[in-house]
Design a protein around this motif. Structure first.
Motif, PDB file in Angstrom:
ATOM      1  N   ILE A   1       0.831  -1.208   0.000  1.00  0.00           N
ATOM      2  CA  ILE A   1       0.000   0.000   0.000  1.00  0.00           C
ATOM      3  C   ILE A   1       0.868   1.261   0.000  1.00  0.00           C
ATOM      4  O   ILE A   1       0.650   2.192  -0.800  1.00  0.00           O
ATOM      5  CB  ILE A   1      -0.949   0.001   1.216  1.00  0.00           C
ATOM      6  N   VAL A   2       1.861   1.301   0.886  1.00  0.00           N
ATOM      7  CA  VAL A   2       2.723   2.483   0.978  1.00  0.00           C
ATOM      8  C   VAL A   2       3.544   2.652  -0.295  1.00  0.00           C
ATOM      9  O   VAL A   2       3.730   3.777  -0.790  1.00  0.00           O
ATOM     10  CB  VAL A   2       3.636   2.393   2.213  1.00  0.00           C
TER      11      VAL A   2
ATOM     12  N   THR B   1       1.352   4.161  -3.000  1.00  0.00           N
ATOM     13  CA  THR B   1       0.953   5.547  -2.752  1.00  0.00           C
ATOM     14  C   THR B   1       2.158   6.487  -2.673  1.00  0.00           C
ATOM     15  O   THR B   1       2.038   7.679  -2.959  1.00  0.00           O
ATOM     16  CB  THR B   1       0.142   5.654  -1.446  1.00  0.00           C
ATOM     17  N   LYS B   2       3.321   5.981  -2.274  1.00  0.00           N
ATOM     18  CA  LYS B   2       4.543   6.776  -2.167  1.00  0.00           C
ATOM     19  C   LYS B   2       5.669   6.093  -2.938  1.00  0.00           C
ATOM     20  O   LYS B   2       6.607   5.547  -2.364  1.00  0.00           O
ATOM     21  CB  LYS B   2       4.948   6.952  -0.689  1.00  0.00           C
TER      22      LYS B   2
END
Length: 518
Positions: free
Chosen positions: A474-475, A478-479
């Motif tokens: 997820i991180v 998103t990043k």
């Protein structure tokens, strides 16, 4: 139990002989001096037989020999899963992970993380590994080693710890990894043959002199519960080895972290002269892992019949040593000490490698190779001194030091495996995703331990791994990072026919073992 004069003579001869061999191996040519590759990676010239033997010698120490024998006494053959599943893990590491590490020509695991992610990830994991190696692994090996010497030889545990520290320094400080790896060959030979002879005596004693086959048949008949590989939920030891989770769950995560991404283990393979030699060494170590339960678990099971009134399970191996005749008892004691000092030397060498190459060289760049080797030697001495000071305060209150090791490292193991596996095989894994997995591993593990204490340790590791995997994905999405810094293009995962045949043989042997003792 005390050692006879002949036993002490044999043990002393072993100590002197090992030191002489180490000094001979470490001898430099006239006018030459070691550089960092010579000292930390044995000049990248280790042959397969040295790699395989050194992998096992670094792995097997007091907590394995005494602890697993004690688990054999209390639980039975099921504890052998730690050894047998490791054999398959080694094959996977050799085929899919070693080629990436060797292609990138790394010294340390944190160095790879810097190449793949960034300096933040490298420094975070480097500091974690240094803390674990010094305050968990090194202290535990010293502490258990000192207790083992006290039990067998009657020497106070503190003096035993000091002897082990001095012994490991004496043969490894000057020569570095090369001295450790080549002397490990002698250590493993002594460990294997001494352990096999003790197992022979144990089975023959159970059979009252009728031989090992009769002894094994008696054990399986009298202790059927000790020959079950997969424990049922009703078993009182289920929390330690939770059924099918041993084959399908958290044990895989623990194994990959230990055999694939653990500096003081994988450093031997990084020192190979080429990938084929490294993979042959891995296969050799995998076959030795198949043999280890015969050496360390079987004597513990036999002790249930021979010494049924032991006050603690961990007394099984020292008690079984009393079966040895005078002279050979000194040889077995030498094998036990050999395993301990080899692990100590391996750990201190890896501590010095990580500190010097990942921390110190970044703070003090541009120094000479000789300077960095000198710093590495100082770190070896300092790490042992710290471990000697903190061993008793940290471990003295624990009934099982092995439990202390598992609990502490288990908080971080799932995140480490996520970082490396996604970093190797998923190009979108980002630096922030890796940091999230590292931090999330500790946080999730602590929360589960507090709020779900009934969850078996091995299952908790599996659950936290899945949570960290999800968090990292997820991180990372998103990043994202600006670009992948380590590419898989050009890395060949094709292995030789001999490697493939050996892998299938190991798989078939393991399948047969689990089918027979299911």
């Amino acid at each position: 139990m005390k050692l006879a004069l002949l036993d002490m003579v044999i043990f002393t001869t072993y100590v002197v002989g090992l030191l002489g061999l180490a000094l001979w191996i470490s001898k430099e040519q006239k006018g030459a001096s070691k550089n960092t590759e010579d000292y930390f990676l044995a000049s990248k010239a280790l042959p397969w037989w040295a790699i395989g033997a050194s992998l096992i010698a670094a792995n097997i120490s007091a907590e394995q020999i005494i602890g697993m024998s004690g688990s054999g006494y209390a639980i039975g053959l099921a504890i052998a899963s730690y050894e047998w599943m490791a054999a398959i893990t080694l094959i996977i590491v050799g085929k899919y992970m070693l080629p990436i590490f060797l292609k990138n020509k790394i010294f340390t695991m944190p160095q790879y993380l810097e190449q793949r992610f960034d300096n933040r990830v490298k420094t975070t994991l480097a500091l974690f590994w240094l803390a674990v190696y010094v305050f968990v692994n090194l202290t535990a090996v010293l502490w258990l080693g000192g207790l083992a010497i006290e039990t067998v030889a009657g020497v106070d545990w503190l003096y035993g710890m000091i002897f082990l520290a001095i012994f490991s320094v004496a043969y490894s400080l000057y020569g570095g990894l090369k001295a450790v790896a080549y002397t490990d060959i002698l250590q493993v030979v002594l460990l294997v043959f001494g352990g096999l002879f003790l197992s022979y005596l144990a089975l023959d004693t159970v059979a009252d002199g009728q031989g090992i086959v009769a002894g094994f048949n008696i054990l399986t008949a009298q202790l059927p519960a000790h020959f079950t590989m997969i424990l049922s939920p009703e078993n009182k030891h289920y929390a330690s080895l939770p059924g099918l989770s041993v084959l399908l769950g958290g044990l895989w995560i623990m194994n990959f972290s230990y055999w694939g991404f653990n500096q003081y283990i994988i450093q031997r393979a990084l020192a190979a002269k080429d990938i084929n030699e490294a993979q042959k060494g891995i296969v050799f170590a995998a076959f030795l892992k198949l043999l280890m339960p015969v050496i360390v678990v079987l004597p513990g099971i036999a002790a249930v019949v021979i010494f049924p009134q032991l006050s603690a399970a961990d007394q099984a191996y020292p008690a079984m040593m009393s079966l040895m005749p005078v002279g050979l008892k000194g040889l077995i004691f030498a094998a036990l000490v050999a395993a301990i000092v080899s692990s100590l030397a391996s750990m201190t060498n890896s501590i010095s490698t990580i500190f010097t190459m990942d921390i110190y060289s970044q703070l003090r760049p541009g120094k000479t190779q000789r300077h960095y080797v000198f710093v590495g030697r100082l770190v070896v001495l300092l790490s042992l001194l710290i471990a000697l000071i903190v061993a008793q305060p940290l471990l003295g209150q624990f009934e099982q030091a092995f439990q202390y090791i598992q609990e502490f490292t288990g908080f971080f193991t799932p995140g480490i495996v996520v970082i490396f596996v996604l970093g190797m095989f998923w190009s979108k894994a980002s630096s922030l995703g890796a940091l999230a997995a590292a931090i999330g591993s500790a946080v999730c593990s602590i929360l589960l331990k507090i709020y779900w204490p009934a969850l078996p340790f091995m299952d908790r590791v599996g659950v936290v791994f899945l949570l960290c995997l999800l968090l990292c994905v997820i991180v990372s999405l998103t990043k994202p990072d600006q670009g992948l810094r380590v590419k898989l293009a050009g890395i060949n995962f094709v292995t030789s026919s001999s490697f493939n045949i050996a892998a299938w043989v190991i798989l078939l042997i393991l399948t047969a073992l689990y089918v027979v003792w299911w």
